[in-house]
Write an enzyme that holds these catalytic residues in place. Sequence first.
Site, PDB file in Angstrom:
ATOM      1  N   TRP A 148     -38.264  11.072 -18.742  1.00 32.92           N
ATOM      2  CA  TRP A 148     -37.818  10.773 -20.101  1.00 32.92           C
ATOM      3  C   TRP A 148     -36.314  10.550 -20.213  1.00 32.92           C
ATOM      4  CZ3 TRP A 148     -34.182  14.392 -20.429  1.00 32.92           C
ATOM      5  CH2 TRP A 148     -34.360  15.538 -19.634  1.00 32.92           C
ATOM      6  N   ASN A 149     -35.536  10.838 -19.151  1.00 29.59           N
ATOM      7  CA  ASN A 149     -34.081  10.915 -19.382  1.00 29.59           C
ATOM      8  C   ASN A 149     -33.415   9.561 -19.609  1.00 29.59           C
ATOM      9  OD1 ASN A 149     -34.421  10.346 -16.670  1.00 29.59           O
ATOM     10  ND2 ASN A 149     -32.680  11.560 -16.009  1.00 29.59           N
ATOM     11  N   HIS A 173     -45.793   7.343 -18.398  1.00 30.04           N
ATOM     12  CA  HIS A 173     -44.450   7.786 -18.768  1.00 30.04           C
ATOM     13  C   HIS A 173     -44.485   9.285 -19.088  1.00 30.04           C
ATOM     14  CE1 HIS A 173     -40.356   7.066 -19.506  1.00 30.04           C
ATOM     15  NE2 HIS A 173     -40.429   5.884 -20.088  1.00 30.04           N
ATOM     16  N   ALA A 174     -43.298   9.883 -19.202  1.00 27.34           N
ATOM     17  CA  ALA A 174     -43.232  11.297 -19.569  1.00 27.34           C
ATOM     18  C   ALA A 174     -43.878  11.493 -20.940  1.00 27.34           C
ATOM     19  CB  ALA A 174     -41.780  11.758 -19.586  1.00 27.34           C
ATOM     20  N   SER A 175     -44.511  12.643 -21.112  1.00 31.28           N
ATOM     21  CA  SER A 175     -45.316  12.864 -22.321  1.00 31.28           C
ATOM     22  C   SER A 175     -44.484  12.936 -23.603  1.00 31.28           C
ATOM     23  CB  SER A 175     -46.120  14.159 -22.172  1.00 31.28           C
ATOM     24  OG  SER A 175     -47.047  13.995 -21.131  1.00 31.28           O
ATOM     25  N   GLY A 205     -38.633  11.682 -10.892  1.00 32.95           N
ATOM     26  CA  GLY A 205     -38.838  12.956 -11.572  1.00 32.95           C
ATOM     27  C   GLY A 205     -38.459  14.107 -10.682  1.00 32.95           C
ATOM     28  N   GLU A 231     -38.008   9.021  -6.308  1.00 34.97           N
ATOM     29  CA  GLU A 231     -36.626   9.238  -6.756  1.00 34.97           C
ATOM     30  C   GLU A 231     -36.612  10.607  -7.431  1.00 34.97           C
ATOM     31  OE1 GLU A 231     -34.232   7.287  -6.179  1.00 34.97           O
ATOM     32  OE2 GLU A 231     -35.025   5.270  -5.949  1.00 34.97           O
ATOM     33  N   LEU A 232     -36.134  11.617  -6.723  1.00 35.13           N
ATOM     34  CA  LEU A 232     -36.261  12.981  -7.246  1.00 35.13           C
ATOM     35  C   LEU A 232     -34.912  13.513  -7.717  1.00 35.13           C
ATOM     36  CD1 LEU A 232     -38.812  14.143  -4.533  1.00 35.13           C
ATOM     37  CD2 LEU A 232     -39.247  13.004  -6.707  1.00 35.13           C
ATOM     38  N   CYS A 256     -29.997  12.362 -13.107  1.00 34.28           N
ATOM     39  CA  CYS A 256     -30.177  12.767 -11.715  1.00 34.28           C
ATOM     40  C   CYS A 256     -28.893  12.560 -10.929  1.00 34.28           C
ATOM     41  CB  CYS A 256     -31.323  11.993 -11.087  1.00 34.28           C
ATOM     42  SG  CYS A 256     -31.118  10.217 -11.249  1.00 34.28           S
ATOM     43  N   GLU A 273     -30.590  22.342  -9.089  1.00 33.70           N
ATOM     44  CA  GLU A 273     -30.076  21.293  -9.973  1.00 33.70           C
ATOM     45  C   GLU A 273     -29.953  21.876 -11.382  1.00 33.70           C
ATOM     46  OE1 GLU A 273     -32.920  18.145 -10.723  1.00 33.70           O
ATOM     47  OE2 GLU A 273     -31.314  16.727 -11.158  1.00 33.70           O
TER      48      GLU A 273
END
Length: 470
Positions: free
Chosen positions: A133-134, A158-160, A209, A231-232, A265, A362
């Site tokens: 979502w970012n 997508h993110a909820s 995510g 991509e974490l 990130c 993080e």
Amino acid sequence: MPIATTNPATGQVLKTYEAMSDEQIDAAIERADLAFRQLRETTVAQRARWLTAAADLLDAERDETARLMTTEMGKTYAAAKAEVTKCATACRFYADNAPGMLADEPADAAAVKAKRAYVRYQPIGPVLAVMPWNFPLWQVMRFAAPALMAGNTGLLKHASNVPQTALFLEDLFRRAGFPEGAFTTLLVGSDAVDRILSDPRVRAATLTGSEPAGRSIAQIAGREIKKTVLELGGSDPFVVMPSADLDTAAEVATTARCQNNGQSCIAAKRFIVHTDVFDAFAEKFAARMAALRVGDPMDDGTDVGPLASERGRDEVHAQVTDAVDQGATVLCGGEKPSGDGWYYPPTVVTDLRPEMRMWSEEVFGPVAGLYRVGSYDEAIEVANGTSFGLGSNAWTNDPAEQERFAVDLNAGNVFINGMTTSYPELPFGGVKNSGYGRELSAAGMREFCNTKTVWIGAGEAGAGAGAHSE
Ligand code: NAP
């Protein structure tokens, strides 16, 4: 997680959605597969026209689209508008450059005993994109633009918490002219991902995510023998050496930490400063962090809006509290505000030690860890001393040191005397637990292409025969 829009500035639930049924998911995959057969027969020039039309729509609808993102996840309206423009730029970049990136690459025919040999890049089919979502538009676009240009189709989970932005994206590509099913938004929870990725029609997956989500997708994809790009997370170092321009470094450090309300990130998260300039840098940096205006993300004067969720804010505060309880020093911020909205003040914490959570985890909010080091070697040791390896920054005006940082920082990118960011022209991705594979540039497009070797012989007796196989 419920699929819903909740305004982080107020905590109010604005809209909720039912998750799609298994039948609806199957029908969407079927449409994506049919659209793939259609899309791979289109010319790259045709796909470029559709992608350019998507860019034009984004430019024309910038303000409404930006408002949607700010309402769903709290980024400032100014940042949201810039994100929409960046997406339009990426669409145009791929529309203009994909024909060259996808062109056949001739090989040395004589060396491989062929009449002609070349490499062809072909699409592979429907690709599942699990997104965060970012940057609700940009994260998706940097997958979708190259994937669609290559002739793949996209299935977005997508993110909820950003369902409206997710639905906007499906609508955008449809209105731009792409065939029905070329890009589909699946309103589903993460529990549906196994079913979708196990479907034989779905050929690959990309996830941006967290590490746990990456591990889960990689396990499913491993079982199914399907390609993934991950991509974490990251905990990017920002190293400041004695020769650096400290005012510029402190200014950029503040933006690098607090962009997107600290939820990026590739935000700089660990500020590793040479002892000769530590006190001067700490003072300048903390003063700038403390001066940022926290407030309503729709206001022009706001620098930092709310965090996207209450859970996210609680986690950030728990990480700060853990450090303080074990003896860390707070130079500014560190207090959780009361009242509506999930706000958190820009915070600088120093005197960190390895047993504190902030050292190795993080921190996904506007919180900076400040580390004092005595030498170049110690700076590299601290910078590389986490399980992450996404981005990295170094500030030095010593040319020899710049070259050393470029080699020694173990990350997917190194930005020297500038803030880490992403460009369509440059590959983007990480090493270690920050993931694998690349997005953007030609490298990103080719992640979801079949790199096919084509060898054509003379068709005469003896030609190509007799070579050993494999
Ligand atoms: P997250 O929980 O991993 O969510 C990201 C996406 O994965 C969402 O769509 C989520 O769906 C889904 N998901 C979560 N658990 C899953 C599972 N077990 N199986 C399949 N899908 C799953 O990440 P987040 O905490 O919201 O986002 C922040 C993280 O993303 C940070 O670590 C950040 O560094 C990272 N990030 C990385 C990049 C990059 O380019 N490397 C860019 C941006 C963010 P639901 O919303 O339905 O749970």
